[in-house]
Design a protein around this motif. Sequence first.
Motif, PDB file in Angstrom:
ATOM      1  N   THR A 254       9.437  25.053 -23.034  1.00  0.00           N
ATOM      2  CA  THR A 254       8.584  24.766 -24.185  1.00  0.00           C
ATOM      3  C   THR A 254       9.406  24.395 -25.412  1.00  0.00           C
ATOM      4  OG1 THR A 254       8.527  27.090 -24.887  1.00  0.00           O
ATOM      5  CG2 THR A 254       6.800  26.350 -23.357  1.00  0.00           C
ATOM      6  N   MET A 255      10.724  24.404 -25.272  1.00  0.00           N
ATOM      7  CA  MET A 255      11.657  24.025 -26.332  1.00  0.00           C
ATOM      8  C   MET A 255      11.485  24.873 -27.591  1.00  0.00           C
ATOM      9  SD  MET A 255      11.603  19.875 -25.721  1.00  0.00           S
ATOM     10  CE  MET A 255      13.161  19.557 -26.544  1.00  0.00           C
ATOM     11  N   GLY A 256      11.112  26.139 -27.378  1.00  0.00           N
ATOM     12  CA  GLY A 256      10.939  27.078 -28.480  1.00  0.00           C
ATOM     13  C   GLY A 256       9.497  27.378 -28.814  1.00  0.00           C
ATOM     14  N   GLY A 257       8.574  26.648 -28.215  1.00  0.00           N
ATOM     15  CA  GLY A 257       7.163  26.845 -28.529  1.00  0.00           C
ATOM     16  C   GLY A 257       6.581  28.143 -28.026  1.00  0.00           C
ATOM     17  N   SER A 258       7.228  28.776 -27.049  1.00  0.00           N
ATOM     18  CA  SER A 258       6.652  29.994 -26.468  1.00  0.00           C
ATOM     19  C   SER A 258       6.901  31.238 -27.316  1.00  0.00           C
ATOM     20  CB  SER A 258       7.200  30.216 -25.059  1.00  0.00           C
ATOM     21  OG  SER A 258       8.572  30.536 -25.092  1.00  0.00           O
ATOM     22  N   TRP A 259       7.662  31.112 -28.427  1.00  0.00           N
ATOM     23  CA  TRP A 259       7.742  32.237 -29.373  1.00  0.00           C
ATOM     24  C   TRP A 259       6.482  32.160 -30.225  1.00  0.00           C
ATOM     25  CZ3 TRP A 259      11.118  35.204 -27.389  1.00  0.00           C
ATOM     26  CH2 TRP A 259      12.302  34.700 -26.842  1.00  0.00           C
ATOM     27  N   HIS A 260       5.353  32.320 -29.559  1.00  0.00           N
ATOM     28  CA  HIS A 260       4.060  31.968 -30.140  1.00  0.00           C
ATOM     29  C   HIS A 260       3.579  32.993 -31.165  1.00  0.00           C
ATOM     30  CE1 HIS A 260       0.799  29.204 -30.209  1.00  0.00           C
ATOM     31  NE2 HIS A 260      -0.118  30.048 -29.776  1.00  0.00           N
ATOM     32  N   ASN A 261       3.867  34.243 -30.937  1.00  0.00           N
ATOM     33  CA  ASN A 261       3.493  35.248 -31.932  1.00  0.00           C
ATOM     34  C   ASN A 261       4.311  35.065 -33.210  1.00  0.00           C
ATOM     35  OD1 ASN A 261       4.252  38.491 -32.794  1.00  0.00           O
ATOM     36  ND2 ASN A 261       2.115  37.834 -32.775  1.00  0.00           N
ATOM     37  N   ASN A 262       5.586  34.745 -33.047  1.00  0.00           N
ATOM     38  CA  ASN A 262       6.417  34.431 -34.217  1.00  0.00           C
ATOM     39  C   ASN A 262       5.784  33.291 -35.014  1.00  0.00           C
ATOM     40  OD1 ASN A 262       8.170  36.274 -33.107  1.00  0.00           O
ATOM     41  ND2 ASN A 262       9.803  34.817 -32.677  1.00  0.00           N
ATOM     42  N   HIS A 263       5.347  32.271 -34.297  1.00  0.00           N
ATOM     43  CA  HIS A 263       4.784  31.095 -34.941  1.00  0.00           C
ATOM     44  C   HIS A 263       3.469  31.420 -35.645  1.00  0.00           C
ATOM     45  CE1 HIS A 263       3.293  27.089 -35.675  1.00  0.00           C
ATOM     46  NE2 HIS A 263       2.260  27.285 -34.873  1.00  0.00           N
ATOM     47  N   HIS A 264       2.592  32.168 -34.987  1.00  0.00           N
ATOM     48  CA  HIS A 264       1.307  32.484 -35.608  1.00  0.00           C
ATOM     49  C   HIS A 264       1.463  33.402 -36.807  1.00  0.00           C
ATOM     50  CE1 HIS A 264      -2.323  30.932 -33.444  1.00  0.00           C
ATOM     51  NE2 HIS A 264      -1.376  30.519 -32.617  1.00  0.00           N
ATOM     52  N   ALA A 265       2.528  34.187 -36.825  1.00  0.00           N
ATOM     53  CA  ALA A 265       2.762  35.062 -37.969  1.00  0.00           C
ATOM     54  C   ALA A 265       3.057  34.238 -39.219  1.00  0.00           C
ATOM     55  CB  ALA A 265       3.916  36.017 -37.680  1.00  0.00           C
ATOM     56  N   ARG A 266       3.817  33.132 -39.042  1.00  0.00           N
ATOM     57  CA  ARG A 266       4.121  32.240 -40.166  1.00  0.00           C
ATOM     58  C   ARG A 266       4.157  30.805 -39.645  1.00  0.00           C
ATOM     59  NH1 ARG A 266       8.831  34.330 -44.094  1.00  0.00           N
ATOM     60  NH2 ARG A 266       7.915  32.619 -45.284  1.00  0.00           N
ATOM     61  N   PRO A 267       3.004  30.197 -39.465  1.00  0.00           N
ATOM     62  CA  PRO A 267       2.927  28.876 -38.837  1.00  0.00           C
ATOM     63  C   PRO A 267       3.543  27.741 -39.636  1.00  0.00           C
ATOM     64  CG  PRO A 267       0.784  29.546 -39.659  1.00  0.00           C
ATOM     65  CD  PRO A 267       1.669  30.743 -39.761  1.00  0.00           C
ATOM     66  N   SER A 268       3.778  27.942 -40.924  1.00  0.00           N
ATOM     67  CA  SER A 268       4.318  26.863 -41.748  1.00  0.00           C
ATOM     68  C   SER A 268       5.827  26.709 -41.622  1.00  0.00           C
ATOM     69  CB  SER A 268       3.961  27.095 -43.219  1.00  0.00           C
ATOM     70  OG  SER A 268       4.586  28.270 -43.709  1.00  0.00           O
ATOM     71  N   LEU A 269       6.489  27.625 -40.911  1.00  0.00           N
ATOM     72  CA  LEU A 269       7.942  27.561 -40.781  1.00  0.00           C
ATOM     73  C   LEU A 269       8.354  26.529 -39.742  1.00  0.00           C
ATOM     74  CD1 LEU A 269       8.946  31.339 -40.907  1.00  0.00           C
ATOM     75  CD2 LEU A 269       8.891  29.677 -42.774  1.00  0.00           C
TER      76      LEU A 269
END
Length: 309
Positions: A254-269
């Motif tokens: 996923t080229m980093g996309g699977s750190w999904h909880n990290n992403h949803h915590a701060r999606p603008s990063l």
Amino acid sequence: MITATISQEAPTRQAQQQPQRDILAARLAYLTVGLPTLGTIGAIVYAIYNGLWVSDVVLFAVMYVITGLGVEGGLHRYFTHRSFEASEPVKAFLAVAASMAAQGPVVFWVANHRLHHAFADTERDPHSPQPQGPGIRGRLKGLWHGHVGWLFQVKKIDWSRHTRDWLQDRRVMKINGQYFTLVLLGLVIPGFIGGLVTQSVHGFVGGILWGGFARVFALDHATWVVNSLGHTIGHREFPSRDESRNIGILAPPTMGGSWHNNHHARPSLAMTRRHWWQLDLVGEFIRLLDHAGLVSNVRYINSDTGSDA
């Protein structure tokens, strides 16, 4: 290969045309899911009878990385979340590479993903995998819907309402309008390269099958698994109002996309990595572009120092 071309029209006219586009999108979903699947089966059968060449593997990998950058770095982190500002060449590259991934035009992808974040794991989420009924059957129905089933029942939304920023961008809309041509090029180009490099029909056919159809199939499911399993199993490092989760083993495809909880915590990063050991290939690609001066205003964890360490 989803949805019809969206031109730069007034929002009211966009809304009037929406039902027709939704019907077409649902029908095209069968092509989106079916053709790469059949093509991948064909690639496997062809390899069994004719061998798997190095050129097949290389073209698969190269095209996967290019279109993966387009999806995760372009459609997701740039066009949807605006986590950095891109120069015109980078913007064009990301839009073209994303289109060759065959997951839908820029406007379609962005509109649905912005809805996903606005209504994550609710009835208004386009692809929530939450159970659709009691027991195992309900759970499986939810997973199927979150993974791929939602494509066959695209909800009627006014895409222009959620993508006004890009509807005003002539370059993006021009690429958006060339979506089907770019999908075709994404299938044919690896074939021509394979044929030229190997000077053989096998290289041409293998390039189309592996660098084209099989690559689309693999990247599709790498993207979709974040929607399904990424909201079902895995680790939740940060509290959030949704069920987003991190699945480390899926970080490479996923080229980093699977750190999904990290992403949803701060999606603008711009980066999904929160610890040094978390692999985020797209995040590092954006960092390299930043160092090269090709992107700007990159949103790191610590925007004051420009570092996510």
